[in-house]
Design an enzyme around this catalytic site. Structure first.
Site, PDB file in Angstrom:
ATOM      1  CE  LYS A   1      -7.397   0.067  -1.259  1.00 56.72           C
ATOM      2  NZ  LYS A   1      -6.658  -0.315   0.210  1.00 56.72           N
TER       3      LYS A   1
ATOM      4  CG  ASP B   1      -2.268  -0.576   1.318  1.00 56.38           C
ATOM      5  OD1 ASP B   1      -2.491  -1.169  -0.057  1.00 56.38           O
ATOM      6  OD2 ASP B   1      -2.902  -0.832   2.088  1.00 56.38           O
TER       7      ASP B   1
ATOM      8  CG  MET C   1      -8.337   6.905   7.238  1.00 52.77           C
ATOM      9  SD  MET C   1      -9.146   5.623   6.357  1.00 52.77           S
ATOM     10  CE  MET C   1      -9.944   4.701   7.878  1.00 52.77           C
TER      11      MET C   1
HETATM   12  N1  SAH Z   1      -3.981  -0.007   9.401  1.00 56.70           N
HETATM   13  C1  SAH Z   1      -3.501   1.340   9.675  1.00 56.70           C
HETATM   14  C2  SAH Z   1      -4.582   2.430   9.784  1.00 56.70           C
HETATM   15  C3  SAH Z   1      -5.100   2.573   8.319  1.00 56.70           C
HETATM   16  S1  SAH Z   1      -5.873   3.694   8.014  1.00 56.70           S
HETATM   17  C4  SAH Z   1      -2.789   1.418  11.143  1.00 56.70           C
HETATM   18  O1  SAH Z   1      -3.220   0.349  11.752  1.00 56.70           O
HETATM   19  O2  SAH Z   1      -2.086   2.198  11.442  1.00 56.70           O
HETATM   20  C5  SAH Z   1      -4.880   4.983   7.275  1.00 56.70           C
HETATM   21  C6  SAH Z   1      -4.657   6.243   8.500  1.00 56.70           C
HETATM   22  O3  SAH Z   1      -3.742   5.819   9.555  1.00 56.70           O
HETATM   23  C7  SAH Z   1      -4.049   7.453   8.066  1.00 56.70           C
HETATM   24  O4  SAH Z   1      -5.252   8.290   7.502  1.00 56.70           O
HETATM   25  C8  SAH Z   1      -3.724   8.044   9.297  1.00 56.70           C
HETATM   26  O5  SAH Z   1      -4.891   8.594  10.227  1.00 56.70           O
HETATM   27  C9  SAH Z   1      -3.264   6.851  10.105  1.00 56.70           C
HETATM   28  N2  SAH Z   1      -1.693   6.669  10.114  1.00 56.70           N
HETATM   29  C10 SAH Z   1      -1.031   5.778   9.222  1.00 56.70           C
HETATM   30  N3  SAH Z   1       0.425   6.051   9.301  1.00 56.70           N
HETATM   31  C11 SAH Z   1       0.148   6.912  10.068  1.00 56.70           C
HETATM   32  C12 SAH Z   1       1.355   7.617  10.572  1.00 56.70           C
HETATM   33  N4  SAH Z   1       2.949   7.229  10.513  1.00 56.70           N
HETATM   34  N5  SAH Z   1       1.453   9.011  11.254  1.00 56.70           N
HETATM   35  C13 SAH Z   1       0.051   9.234  11.672  1.00 56.70           C
HETATM   36  N6  SAH Z   1      -1.078   8.713  11.150  1.00 56.70           N
HETATM   37  C14 SAH Z   1      -0.646   7.490  10.577  1.00 56.70           C
END
Ligand code: SAH
Length: 503
Positions: free
Chosen positions: A57, A35, A171
């Site tokens: 995406k 991803d 998100m």
């Molecule tokens: N499965 C992922 C979340 C996917 S949804 C998890 O467990 O982290 C995607 C969202 O994750 C983004 O919109 C943001 O809100 C968050 N996100 C992912 N990586 C991030 C990071 N390094 N720092 C801050 N937010 C992050």
């Protein structure tokens, strides 16, 4: 035979937060489907032999639709391949992990799920925010701030407010204002501490810590964007005291490491651990040109050769690999003694189980040459180094009346064209650049866009000769006190490290 799909959580971005099982799965993968949110450094752990499929995406437009990702996984596994499906954070937290497994399950394809460190917990932690705390929060609610397409954000703000714990929104950046006003309307105290953490655990992580009433305005004016988490609750106020990342001495510094290909990793790691944002930008690649037959012939013919001098680990590795491939080993060099210009070269000899008989007290060509001249007893020294090495070593040997012979053992190849990653990095602001040899400087200049603005870079050179090449190329530079990677790091720390007050 059917293959297998391993659904792996890559963690929030810092490769140190990938699990051991996740790494193991990556290393044995034949196909990796990943991803947008998976960090560059984690992608670098994918073996070169594995096929990579980017199904990233982008919010709003989905280059690869979900049904198609599901089919890619199924088809690859049905070819009998070992497939890793790599997703940011934890694969089951807002990751549609379950949806991707349904089709596999229907077709009897075996799968495994490797949990990941979720950004919902790790991004706040990396900004000094513990999501629970005995005094401040006894529950944490992880909420998606993303509305299904075409629908309004539909969250139960009253329930979140009544529950009284910490709220973490993922998100949620597009809906930040809506989230804050929703909580306020549900009666949450406008002075409740609240924060946004952007790029949590990644280089260049940023945060805004404020109150619920002011958060949205402050985040917009600071220009924070995705990926980011929103944290609302009293624990956000701990962010200042527990922010160990911002307290690191090189936080905020940007550094380009220009060692030769494959040799920059350790330096990059050390600088990152000190808080710097680092671009690993190899500007030379070395190609062995050793002719082992010719080399052994020279040694056999001229019994006069008492010393072999190496000036780089690359030279040592080129020589011993070539001997090995020709069915030979160190014994074919006879009873010579070895000189190494510095500790890294000496370590490369040690890796061959050979001791350096001489390493000068100051790690440069001049001191190497003088030391060799003193130690030669009427014989000759053989210099095994790059074809474009600086002439200092041979010149000082000649001046000291020492007999020498030179055989180039590798070519240092410089980039053919500008490096877009380097250009993009420099456009984002000022940067330090480490140089570990004259050829890394020459390579750096070649990797720049013609007419690039050199006022944005500040060189950090390993020694005087390298600094001289910087000067010839108009790059302002500082020089390390000791010609080692440690010397480069100490120089950066001394000149640019934040000296923070002892607590
Ligand atoms: N499965 C992922 C979340 C996917 S949804 C998890 O467990 O982290 C995607 C969202 O994750 C983004 O919109 C943001 O809100 C968050 N996100 C992912 N990586 C991030 C990071 N390094 N720092 C801050 N937010 C992050």
């Amino acid at each position: 035979m059917t293959g297998k799909v391993t659904l792996v959580g890559a963690g929030p971005g810092d490769p140190g937060l990938l699990t051991l099982r996740g790494l193991e799965a990556l290393q044995s993968a034949e196909v990796v489907v990943y991803d947008r949110l998976v960090g560059e450094e984690i992608l670098n752990l994918i073996p070169a032999s594995a096929q990579r499929v980017d199904v990233g995406k982008h919010p709003g437009h989905h280059p690869v639709p979900q049904w198609s990702i599901n089919e890619i996984l199924l088809k690859e596994a049905q070819k009998g391949r070992n497939v890793v499906r790599l997703k940011g954070g934890d694969p089951y937290l807002f990751g549609r992990g379950a949806e991707e497994l349904e089709l596999l399950q229907k077709h009897g394809v075996p799968f495994e799920v490797v949990s990941g460190v979720t950004s919902a917990l790790a991004a706040p932690a990396a900004a000094g925010i513990p999501v629970t705390h005995r005094d401040w929060a006894s529950s944490v609610h992880i909420v998606t701030g993303h509305a299904r397409s075409g629908k309004a954000l539909d969250l139960n703000f009253s329930a979140l407010t009544a529950a009284g714990g910490t709220c973490v929104f993922l998100m949620g950046m597009a809906a930040l204002e809506g989230i804050c006003t929703g909580l306020l309307a549900a009666g949450m105290d406008p002075d409740t501490p609240a924060a946004v953490v952007e790029r949590g655990t990644l280089p260049g992580q940023r945060k805004v810590v404020s109150t619920l009433a002011r958060l949205a305005a402050e985040v917009r004016s600071a220009g924070l964007s995705n990926p980011a988490v929103i944290v609302v609750g009293p624990v956000a106020a701990l962010s200042e005291a527990l922010d160990w990342r911002s307290a690191r001495p090189l936080t905020g510094q940007r550094v380009i490491v220009t060692r030769s290909a494959g040799r920059g990793e350790a330096l990059c790691r050390s600088l990152r651990a000190l808080g710097a944002e680092v671009l690993n930008c190899p500007t030379v690649s070395t190609v062995s040109t050793v002719d082992s037959e010719k080399l052994t012939k020279i040694l056999n013919l001229s019994k006069q050769i008492q010393w072999i001098a190496f000036t780089s680990a690359a030279g040592v590795e080129a020589v011993f690999s070539a001997l090995w491939e020709a069915g030979l080993d160190a014994r074919s060099l006879g009873a010579v003694r070895f000189a190494a210009i510095g500790p890294a070269t000496a370590r490369a000899l040690e890796a061959q189980r050979l001791r350096a008989d001489f390493v000068p007290a100051l790690y440069d060509s001049e001191h190497l040459a003088r030391g060799l001249a003193e130690r030669l007893e009427g014989g000759t020294v053989l210099l095994l180094r790059s074809a474009i090495a600086t002439p200092t070593l041979s010149r000082v040997l000649t001046e000291a009346g020492a007999s020498w012979l030179e055989v180039p053992v590798y070519d240092a190849r410089l980039p053919e064209e500008p490096d877009p990653a380097l250009t993009a990095w420099l456009e984002r602001g000022e940067s330090l650049v480490t140089f570990s040899s004259g050829s890394t400087v020459r390579g750096f200049v070649r990797a720049l866009e013609p007419g690039a603005d050199l006022s944005r870079v500040r060189g950090v050179s390993i020694g005087a000769q390298t600094a001289a090449v910087c000067a010839q190329n108009g790059i302002p530079t500082l020089v390390a006190a000791e010609a080692t990677e440690r010397g480069l790091i100490d120089l950066i720390l001394n000149q640019f490290g934040e000296r923070r007050a002892e607590p």
